[in-house]
Design an enzyme around this catalytic site. Sequence first.
Site, PDB file in Angstrom:
ATOM      1  N   CYS A  23      82.411 119.479  45.412  1.00 13.23           N
ATOM      2  CA  CYS A  23      82.097 120.904  45.203  1.00 13.23           C
ATOM      3  C   CYS A  23      83.256 121.611  44.509  1.00 13.23           C
ATOM      4  CB  CYS A  23      81.815 121.598  46.537  1.00 13.23           C
ATOM      5  SG  CYS A  23      80.392 120.959  47.431  1.00 13.23           S
ATOM      6  N   CYS A  57      84.179 120.225  50.855  1.00 17.38           N
ATOM      7  CA  CYS A  57      83.513 119.268  49.965  1.00 17.38           C
ATOM      8  C   CYS A  57      84.317 119.067  48.680  1.00 17.38           C
ATOM      9  CB  CYS A  57      82.111 119.795  49.663  1.00 17.38           C
ATOM     10  SG  CYS A  57      81.252 118.958  48.326  1.00 17.38           S
TER      11      CYS A  57
END
Length: 107
Positions: A33, A30
């Site tokens: 993230c 991600c």
Amino acid sequence: MVKVLDSYDAFKAATSTDKLVVIDFWATWCGPCKVIGPVFEKLEPTFPDLEFFKCDVDDQEQIAGEVGIKAMPTFAFYKNGEKVGTVVGADPNKLRDALKHHSEASA
């Protein structure tokens, strides 16, 4: 230091206390993230009354399923075993505001 939730038992133990807990639900693949993760870690010393945790949704599918994670990153706030708030997305301002709000609410 941000602790890693590496088992369902660790998740249950962390979230069942009367201390306010915030968990960063993330994934290695991600992109957002990876951007917000270091921000999350840098915010920890600013909120000493909160417990900070990280949980890799791919490693801990049972936890992610129980919490109902649909997007990463998701930051979930817990107290006494109950979810008391959520922030979805990698917006540092929203995260900081939520940390401040929950920190003040638990004081």
